[in-house]
Design an enzyme around this catalytic site. Structure first.
Site, mmCIF file in Angstrom:
data_model
loop_
_atom_site.group_PDB
_atom_site.id
_atom_site.type_symbol
_atom_site.label_atom_id
_atom_site.label_comp_id
_atom_site.label_asym_id
_atom_site.label_seq_id
_atom_site.Cartn_x
_atom_site.Cartn_y
_atom_site.Cartn_z
ATOM 1 N N ALA A 1 -4.849 1.825 10.219
ATOM 2 C CA ALA A 1 -5.620 0.593 10.421
ATOM 3 C C ALA A 1 -6.178 -0.002 9.138
ATOM 4 O O ALA A 1 -7.003 -0.902 9.188
ATOM 5 C CB ALA A 1 -6.764 0.850 11.404
ATOM 6 N N ARG B 1 -4.525 -1.764 7.051
ATOM 7 C CA ARG B 1 -3.824 -3.022 6.745
ATOM 8 C C ARG B 1 -2.895 -3.391 7.905
ATOM 9 O O ARG B 1 -2.751 -2.642 8.860
ATOM 10 C CB ARG B 1 -3.025 -2.886 5.445
ATOM 11 C CG ARG B 1 -1.942 -1.820 5.497
ATOM 12 C CD ARG B 1 -1.145 -1.721 4.216
ATOM 13 N NE ARG B 1 -1.962 -1.250 3.106
ATOM 14 C CZ ARG B 1 -2.073 0.040 2.764
ATOM 15 N NH1 ARG B 1 -1.418 0.968 3.445
ATOM 16 N NH2 ARG B 1 -2.835 0.409 1.758
ATOM 17 N N GLY B 2 -2.284 -4.560 7.790
ATOM 18 C CA GLY B 2 -1.218 -4.947 8.712
ATOM 19 C C GLY B 2 -1.631 -5.070 10.158
ATOM 20 O O GLY B 2 -2.732 -5.507 10.492
ATOM 21 N N ILE B 3 -0.729 -4.666 11.038
ATOM 22 C CA ILE B 3 -0.952 -4.808 12.476
ATOM 23 C C ILE B 3 -2.132 -3.957 12.940
ATOM 24 O O ILE B 3 -2.933 -4.383 13.776
ATOM 25 C CB ILE B 3 0.331 -4.449 13.257
ATOM 26 C CG1 ILE B 3 1.434 -5.476 12.954
ATOM 27 C CG2 ILE B 3 0.056 -4.403 14.756
ATOM 28 C CD1 ILE B 3 2.802 -5.093 13.476
ATOM 29 N N GLY B 4 -2.258 -2.756 12.392
ATOM 30 C CA GLY B 4 -3.384 -1.897 12.775
ATOM 31 C C GLY B 4 -4.720 -2.530 12.473
ATOM 32 O O GLY B 4 -5.640 -2.511 13.296
ATOM 33 N N LYS C 1 -4.550 6.930 5.444
ATOM 34 C CA LYS C 1 -4.533 7.749 4.221
ATOM 35 C C LYS C 1 -5.179 7.068 3.032
ATOM 36 O O LYS C 1 -5.647 7.732 2.111
ATOM 37 C CB LYS C 1 -3.086 8.085 3.851
ATOM 38 C CG LYS C 1 -2.387 9.030 4.799
ATOM 39 C CD LYS C 1 -1.094 9.545 4.189
ATOM 40 C CE LYS C 1 -0.167 8.412 3.786
ATOM 41 N NZ LYS C 1 1.062 8.915 3.139
ATOM 42 N N TYR D 1 15.681 6.416 11.616
ATOM 43 C CA TYR D 1 14.498 5.609 11.918
ATOM 44 C C TYR D 1 14.452 5.249 13.392
ATOM 45 O O TYR D 1 13.397 5.345 14.036
ATOM 46 C CB TYR D 1 14.478 4.340 11.068
ATOM 47 C CG TYR D 1 13.373 3.382 11.487
ATOM 48 C CD1 TYR D 1 12.040 3.685 11.237
ATOM 49 C CD2 TYR D 1 13.661 2.185 12.148
ATOM 50 C CE1 TYR D 1 11.017 2.832 11.635
ATOM 51 C CE2 TYR D 1 12.652 1.326 12.541
ATOM 52 C CZ TYR D 1 11.334 1.649 12.295
ATOM 53 O OH TYR D 1 10.333 0.807 12.705
ATOM 54 N N LYS E 1 11.470 6.248 15.953
ATOM 55 C CA LYS E 1 10.674 5.184 16.586
ATOM 56 C C LYS E 1 10.781 5.247 18.109
ATOM 57 O O LYS E 1 9.781 5.090 18.823
ATOM 58 C CB LYS E 1 11.137 3.824 16.062
ATOM 59 C CG LYS E 1 10.074 2.745 16.160
ATOM 60 C CD LYS E 1 8.886 3.039 15.266
ATOM 61 C CE LYS E 1 7.781 2.017 15.495
ATOM 62 N NZ LYS E 1 6.538 2.370 14.798
#
Length: 308
Positions: free
Chosen positions: A23, A25-28, A47, A177, A181
């Site tokens: 969380a 950055r980005g979507i989080g 992290k 990947y 996912k």
């Protein structure tokens, strides 16, 4: 299979405790900020404690943004590959906020490389974060989600993962990947059944179109200019997380579709470049999903025209 969304229990996350991985950055971060607007309590588990050389944001800058948006924030250094770090972060969240109502498994690693080009290091990273990490976070949060259910606080698990499909072209160029996912989505399938009698919802959310984030740019992927911002995902997540957890579970939700199902008709403001049209469809979005989105769009256009 997954696209009718009218079961709602509340339209606010005020006072709800969210544990969100990745969380910083980005979507989080976008999901955290949307919950903060309601007055939610956000555990920012990631992290990045100090500035990253290539990516913006740390758990501390994210916490500052959450507080400015109206929420309470708890920045937590947490590598979800480390079970002890997860256990400590979850306990700190419970000690600080009194429990956990929502887990958002957003942290993910990506390498869009074929089998020969995927190193063992990249393979391990994707499976340790996307698959194993998602499972570990949820495993240790479950006792607190069960307690949330006992208190009728509407507990949810939300994985940022794609709708399940076995069409081989989605696996062809990046098998490792894709499997890492899709494992996140398989967990949704299992958890929805496993925790239904506890009143805990488990759902997945995936974008119809490519979402432009700093992480996507960092891996050197080029999807053109027809992308959207993370805000469409946070608006869709908010709709899911305010639904009745006893009635809405086991769904593989597409962001634009759930928003259209709830009456939203304007999407231009999500474009990363003003005026951009014909957005680039994301990975793992089958034609039937694209066609459903178009059908909903056309239905709204006809309804609007009939009122003129």
């Amino acid at each position: 299979m997954i696209f009718l969304y009218f079961l709602s229990v509340a339209m606010s996350l005020k006072g709800k405790v969210l544990f969100i991985t990745g969380a910083s950055r980005g979507i989080g971060l976008a999901i955290a900020l949307r919950a903060a607007k309601d007055g939610g309590y956000i555990a920012i588990a990631a992290k990045t404690d100090t500035p990253h050389p290539k990516l913006p944001g740390t758990i501390h800058t994210a916490a500052d943004e959450v507080r400015r948006a109206g929420g309470k924030a708890l920045p937590l250094v947490c590598d979800i590959r480390n079970e002890e770090a997860i256990k400590a972060a979850i306990q700190k969240t419970v000690d600080t906020f009194g429990g956990i109502d929502i887990v958002v498994n957003n942290a993910s690693a990506i390498s869009l490389t074929d089998t020969q080009e995927t190193s063992l290091k990249k393979f391990n990273l994707m499976f340790e974060i996307n698959s194993r990490g998602t499972w570990l976070v949820t495993k240790h949060a479950i006792p607190h989600l069960i307690e949330s259910g006992r208190k009728n606080r509407n507990p949810h698990i939300l994985n940022l993962s794609p709708p399940l499909t076995l069409k081989e072209h989605w696996f062809k160029n990046h098998t490792a990947y894709s499997i890492a996912k899709f494992n996140m989505s398989l967990f949704v399938l299992g958890w929805a059944a496993e925790f239904r009698d506890k009143g805990i919802a488990a759902n997945a959310l995936w974008p119809l179109t490519v979402i432009e984030t700093a992480a996507l740019k960092a891996i050197g992927s080029h999807f053109g200019n027809n992308t959207r911002t993370p805000e469409i995902m946070c608006d869709a997540a908010h709709l899911i997380l305010t639904k009745n957890s006893k009635e809405f579970s086991g769904n593989f939700v597409i962001d634009e579709i759930i928003l259209r199902e709830h009456g939203q008709t304007e999407f231009d403001h999500y474009a990363t470049r003003p005026g951009a049209k014909d957005m680039t469809i994301d990975l793992y979005v089958d034609d039937e999903i694209v066609n459903l989105a178009k059908t909903l769009q056309e239905a709204k256009s006809r309804k609007k025209s009939s009122k003129l």
